[in-house]
Each structure stands twice: as structure tokens, then as C-alpha cells.
Design a protein around this motif. Structure first.
Motif, mmCIF file in Angstrom:
data_model
loop_
_atom_site.group_PDB
_atom_site.id
_atom_site.type_symbol
_atom_site.label_atom_id
_atom_site.label_comp_id
_atom_site.label_asym_id
_atom_site.label_seq_id
_atom_site.Cartn_x
_atom_site.Cartn_y
_atom_site.Cartn_z
ATOM 1 N N UNK A 1 -0.515 -47.981 -9.547
ATOM 2 C CA UNK A 1 -1.792 -48.695 -9.575
ATOM 3 C C UNK A 1 -2.047 -49.404 -8.254
ATOM 4 N N UNK A 2 -0.986 -49.895 -7.622
ATOM 5 C CA UNK A 2 -1.139 -50.512 -6.307
ATOM 6 C C UNK A 2 -1.684 -49.532 -5.292
ATOM 7 N N UNK A 3 -1.191 -48.293 -5.331
ATOM 8 C CA UNK A 3 -1.689 -47.276 -4.402
ATOM 9 C C UNK A 3 -3.115 -46.871 -4.743
ATOM 10 N N UNK A 4 -3.415 -46.720 -6.028
ATOM 11 C CA UNK A 4 -4.787 -46.348 -6.418
ATOM 12 C C UNK A 4 -5.778 -47.435 -6.002
ATOM 13 N N UNK A 5 -5.430 -48.688 -6.280
ATOM 14 C CA UNK A 5 -6.330 -49.787 -5.924
ATOM 15 C C UNK A 5 -6.511 -49.873 -4.414
ATOM 16 N N UNK B 1 -9.828 -49.376 0.375
ATOM 17 C CA UNK B 1 -10.025 -48.834 1.716
ATOM 18 C C UNK B 1 -11.268 -47.956 1.771
ATOM 19 N N UNK B 2 -11.505 -47.180 0.723
ATOM 20 C CA UNK B 2 -12.696 -46.335 0.678
ATOM 21 C C UNK B 2 -13.964 -47.190 0.656
ATOM 22 N N UNK B 3 -13.949 -48.290 -0.093
ATOM 23 C CA UNK B 3 -15.123 -49.167 -0.153
ATOM 24 C C UNK B 3 -15.409 -49.809 1.201
ATOM 25 N N UNK B 4 -14.367 -49.960 2.019
ATOM 26 C CA UNK B 4 -14.525 -50.505 3.368
ATOM 27 C C UNK B 4 -14.816 -49.407 4.396
ATOM 28 N N UNK B 5 -14.963 -48.169 3.900
ATOM 29 C CA UNK B 5 -15.232 -47.004 4.748
ATOM 30 C C UNK B 5 -14.107 -46.747 5.743
ATOM 31 N N UNK B 6 -12.889 -47.027 5.305
ATOM 32 C CA UNK B 6 -11.707 -46.774 6.125
ATOM 33 C C UNK B 6 -11.033 -45.460 5.752
ATOM 34 N N UNK B 7 -11.198 -45.030 4.500
ATOM 35 C CA UNK B 7 -10.530 -43.826 4.003
ATOM 36 C C UNK B 7 -11.551 -42.907 3.357
ATOM 37 N N UNK B 8 -11.395 -41.623 3.607
ATOM 38 C CA UNK B 8 -12.297 -40.634 3.035
ATOM 39 C C UNK B 8 -12.038 -40.487 1.546
ATOM 40 N N UNK B 9 -13.097 -40.324 0.768
ATOM 41 C CA UNK B 9 -12.961 -40.215 -0.677
ATOM 42 C C UNK B 9 -12.101 -39.016 -1.073
ATOM 43 N N UNK B 10 -12.131 -37.943 -0.265
ATOM 44 C CA UNK B 10 -11.303 -36.774 -0.581
ATOM 45 C C UNK B 10 -9.819 -37.117 -0.525
ATOM 46 N N UNK C 1 -13.118 -62.278 0.897
ATOM 47 C CA UNK C 1 -12.964 -62.676 -0.498
ATOM 48 C C UNK C 1 -13.925 -61.956 -1.432
ATOM 49 N N UNK C 2 -15.207 -61.827 -1.026
ATOM 50 C CA UNK C 2 -16.186 -61.215 -1.915
ATOM 51 C C UNK C 2 -15.896 -59.732 -2.123
ATOM 52 N N UNK C 3 -15.440 -59.052 -1.069
ATOM 53 C CA UNK C 3 -15.088 -57.638 -1.194
ATOM 54 C C UNK C 3 -13.868 -57.481 -2.099
ATOM 55 N N UNK C 4 -12.885 -58.355 -1.915
ATOM 56 C CA UNK C 4 -11.693 -58.309 -2.760
ATOM 57 C C UNK C 4 -12.053 -58.507 -4.224
ATOM 58 N N UNK C 5 -12.876 -59.522 -4.504
ATOM 59 C CA UNK C 5 -13.236 -59.800 -5.899
ATOM 60 C C UNK C 5 -14.041 -58.669 -6.499
ATOM 61 N N UNK C 6 -14.937 -58.077 -5.733
ATOM 62 C CA UNK C 6 -15.721 -56.948 -6.257
ATOM 63 C C UNK C 6 -14.806 -55.799 -6.666
ATOM 64 N N UNK C 7 -13.824 -55.493 -5.823
ATOM 65 C CA UNK C 7 -12.923 -54.375 -6.117
ATOM 66 C C UNK C 7 -11.964 -54.705 -7.260
ATOM 67 N N UNK C 8 -11.491 -55.946 -7.303
ATOM 68 C CA UNK C 8 -10.607 -56.333 -8.403
ATOM 69 C C UNK C 8 -11.369 -56.317 -9.724
ATOM 70 N N UNK C 9 -12.587 -56.824 -9.726
ATOM 71 C CA UNK C 9 -13.403 -56.831 -10.950
ATOM 72 C C UNK C 9 -13.657 -55.415 -11.442
ATOM 73 N N UNK C 10 -13.961 -54.503 -10.498
ATOM 74 C CA UNK C 10 -14.186 -53.107 -10.879
ATOM 75 C C UNK C 10 -12.915 -52.497 -11.456
ATOM 76 N N UNK C 11 -11.765 -52.828 -10.860
ATOM 77 C CA UNK C 11 -10.496 -52.298 -11.375
ATOM 78 C C UNK C 11 -10.218 -52.840 -12.776
ATOM 79 N N UNK C 12 -10.419 -54.131 -12.974
ATOM 80 C CA UNK C 12 -10.164 -54.734 -14.285
ATOM 81 C C UNK C 12 -11.081 -54.133 -15.346
ATOM 82 N N UNK C 13 -12.336 -53.913 -15.019
ATOM 83 C CA UNK C 13 -13.272 -53.306 -15.973
ATOM 84 C C UNK C 13 -12.851 -51.884 -16.322
#
Length: 372
Positions: free
Chosen positions: A276-280, A285-294, A353-365
Motif C-alpha cells: 500500500x505504501x508503494x501504491x500510495x 507522484x502521478x498527481x504531482x505529474x512526476x510519474x507516468x500513469x502507465x 499539506x493540501x496535496x497530501x491531504x487530498x491524496x490521503x483522503x482519496x486513499x481512505x475513501x
């Protein structure tokens, strides 16, 4: 070098300040006395540390090999699991070395799980400038993790926080005495570490693991051990790099895994936490446009092939975010996460912080139990 085990095979793996002599094959335990005697000079003394849970028959087989190799054997015991990774156990091991009269020309041999062997790696690194440590591993996780990246010690409630730069001198891997069942938690964790190591190393390492994944899951010990040796080589390259950013890539997925465990407790398998750590981390990273979705989806598929399950449960996003910050600030004055900027390019990255919370919230949901 053959991947089949009519004979014992050998590989040198890079380590910080030295190298690890890895011996693997079905006859390792039956030949280890001669192997160790020929590599430590004139044998005199071996402190034999038996980890909790070691089979009595295996313990005796190893002891006979040591005596046949010409060693005077002094037996010690050590606990297993996180209880082994404490300053108290390191001190107890050092006192045992002192009582036995161990010098830098002698040998310490440990048999046990990854935590027992990790504690011994730290203790032997401190003793007489470094006394050689040989390890007989009992499972896949131990083989992948302990040789070049032994776990740090737990101190004052902080997990894996204290340690020295160390490595195992001789790693002895005998499929006949290792737990290699595909559904064993130690095997799942070993496979999760293989994925993390390949993502951190480069695209060639990731592709090689991808191509071996089905064979690894088929369960032939030769294929499983061959993949573990590849992971060992990757981890040796990473931990021995002169670049701190490359060395830090071994933290991939670990912050999230430790933080999720702190929130939900020890009921979740370590392999699931790391997966889960790797998936998150990949999705962040993808949300920050650092890693390709593929690349994210390729990692997902490899984790699925390796039967590394997903977490399901209610998690409070703020509690998880707070746990991640506590974990990072215990280790650094800056909040950086190890994120993939592509396969083979992991970097410590500032996350707002806001980016972190958005991604954590999406993961929790996404991981909350379905409501009826």
C-alpha cells in the motif's frame, strides 16, 4: 553460475564499506563449515547465536558443521521479531561477545528471522571494529533484507530509528531449510521488497522482475532464490551508492507503511503495508505529474501478480497524515517523501499539506469497507 542447485552457487553483493559473500543452494548447510573455515583464516572461535523459533534439528546440523570446520563453538540465544531489535538486546549480545572473548579474527554466526539477524548485524559492527557475521536465513524476507539493509533498532516507541552502517559478511541461503511457500507472510514481504528494489534500481531491473514474476509464483525454489539474488544485487547497488538521493530510494513506501501501521495497529500484514505504501506513493507522484500513469499501472499489476493484497478498513485521513508527519519529522527536519519520478528515479520530494491531504483522503475513501 547456475540457478539450479546441484551445487552451491556464489555471488558477491556490494555493501557499504565492503561486500557480502552470498552462498545459495540445496547443500549450503551441509558445506558451510568448510566455506566459513576457508574464509576467516585459521578458525578459533565462533559465537553461535540461535534465534527464537529455530528448529532444533537445524540448530544441531549447523553446530556440527561449525565444529567440523574446526571452530570452538560458544552458543547464545536471542529473541525473534521486533523484541530482538532493541538496544537492550544489542547490549546483551555485546556482553556475550565479551564473556566469550571474541576478537575481530573470530566469527559470529546467527540463525533466525530478519529481526534477530538485523540486531546481530549492528552488534557485530560495533565489536572490535567489526567482527565478521555469517547468517543462515530461514525465509525469503530475511534473504532479501538482512544482507545489505538490516533493519534499524526501535527506540522509545519510534520504529527502526537507530543503527549503524553495517552489512552481513556471509549470507547462507539453503532452500531446504527456508520457508518459501508462496502464501507465507515472509514470502509475501520478500516479494514486496523485490518490487520496491526493482522500482528503485532501474527499468532493466523492473523488466527482469516482471518477466520472472509468474515463475516466482509457480514456486520452484530455484526461481524464487534467483529473483531474491537479483533483489539483493539491486539493494547492494543502492545502499553502496555515493549519491544520497539514490541511497534514500530504499525508503520507498516505508513512511506510509509505518504510518498506516501506527494508525491501524499490527493486525495488518507487513507485506500489505509496504504494498500500500508503494501504491500510495506512486499515485501521489502521478498527481504531482512526476510519474507516468502507465508506470503506476505496471507497478499495480506486478504487485497483483505477486499476490500482495490491498488494505480494507476505516482510516481517519487526518490521523494518517499526522502519523506520516510524525514519522518523517522523527527522521528529518523537513517533510520529504520518497516518490518515484519514474522507474529507477526515486527522489525525496516536498509535498504540500493540501496535496497530501487530498491524496490521503482519496486513499481512505477507496479503501473504506463497502456500505450495505
Amino acid at each position: 553460475m547456475t540457478d539450479r542447485y546441484e551445487d552451491v552457487a556464489r555471488h558477491w553483493v556490494s555493501a557499504p564499506g565492503g561486500s557480502c559473500d552470498v552462498r545459495y543452494g540445496a547443500d549450503v548447510v551441509e558445506t558451510m563449515g568448510k566455506i566459513l573455515a576457508s574464509n576467516v583464516g585459521r578458525p578459533r572461535l565462533c559465537v553461535y547465536v540461535v534465534g527464537e523459533g529455530t528448529d532444533a534439528e537445524l540448530e544441531e546440523r549447523i553446530r556440527r558443521q561449525l565444529t567440523d570446520g574446526g571452530f570452538e563453538v560458544v552458543r547464545m540465544e536471542a529473541p525473534a521479531g521486533p523484541a530482538a531489535r532493541t538496544m537492550g538486546e544489542v547490549t546483551r549480545a555485546l556482553e556475550g561477545f565479551a564473556n566469550a572473548g571474541v576478537t575481530c579474527d573470530d566469527l559470529v554466526l546467527g540463525v533466525g528471522d530478519v529481526d534477530t539477524l538485523s540486531m546481530l548485524a549492528h552488534a557485530t559492527a560495533m565489536w572490535c571494529g567489526r567482527v565478521p557475521l555469517a547468517c543462515v536465513v530461514r525465509d525469503l524476507d530475511g534473504m532479501v533484507e538482512v544482507a545489505t539493509t538490516p533493519r534499524d533498532l526501535d527506540v522509545a516507541g519510534v520504529t527502526r530509528i537507530a543503527g549503524v552502517s553495517t552489512y552481513v559478511k556471509y549470507l547462507l541461503c539453503d532452500p531446504g531449510v527456508m520457508e518459501l511457500a508462496a502464501d507465507a507472510e515472509t514470502s509475501r514481504l520478500g516479494r514486496a521488497l523485490m518490487v520496491a528494489s526493482a522500482v528503485a534500481e532501474n527499468e532493466d531491473a523492473f523488466e527482469a522482475l516482471w518477466n520472472k514474476a509468474d515463475a516466482v509464483m509457480a514456486g520452484d525454489p530455484a526461481d524464487v532464490i534467483a529473483a531474491a539474488v537479483d533483489a539483493l544485487k539491486s539493494r547492494g547497488h543502492l545502499v553502496s551508492s555515493t549519491s544520497i538521493s539514490i541511497r534514500n530510494s530504499l525508503a520507498y513506501g516505508q513512511t506510509f507503511a509505518r504510518s498506516l501501521e501506527a494508525v491501524v495497529g499490527a493486525c495488518v500484514p507487513a507485506s500489505t503495508l509496504l504494498a500500500e505504501g508503494m501504491r500510495f506513493s506512486a499515485r501521489l507522484a502521478c498527481s504531482l505529474e512526476l510519474m507516468d500513469v502507465d508506470d503506476v499501472l505496471m507497478q499495480d499489476e506486478l504487485l497483483d501478480t505477486f499476490d500482495l493484497g490491498e488494505f480494507a478498513g476505516d482510516v481517519d485521513p487526518k490521523a494518517l497524515a499526522d502519523a506520516m508527519k510524525r514519522d518523517r519529522f522523527a527522521r528529518s527536519n523537513r517533510f520529504h517523501l520518497c516518490l518515484p519520478h519514474g522507474i529507477g528515479r526515486l527522489r525525496m520530494t516536498v509535498v504540500e499539506d493540501d496535496v497530501l491531504m487530498d491524496n490521503i483522503s482519496a486513499w481512505c475513501d477507496a479503501h473504506a469497507p463497502a456500505k450495505e
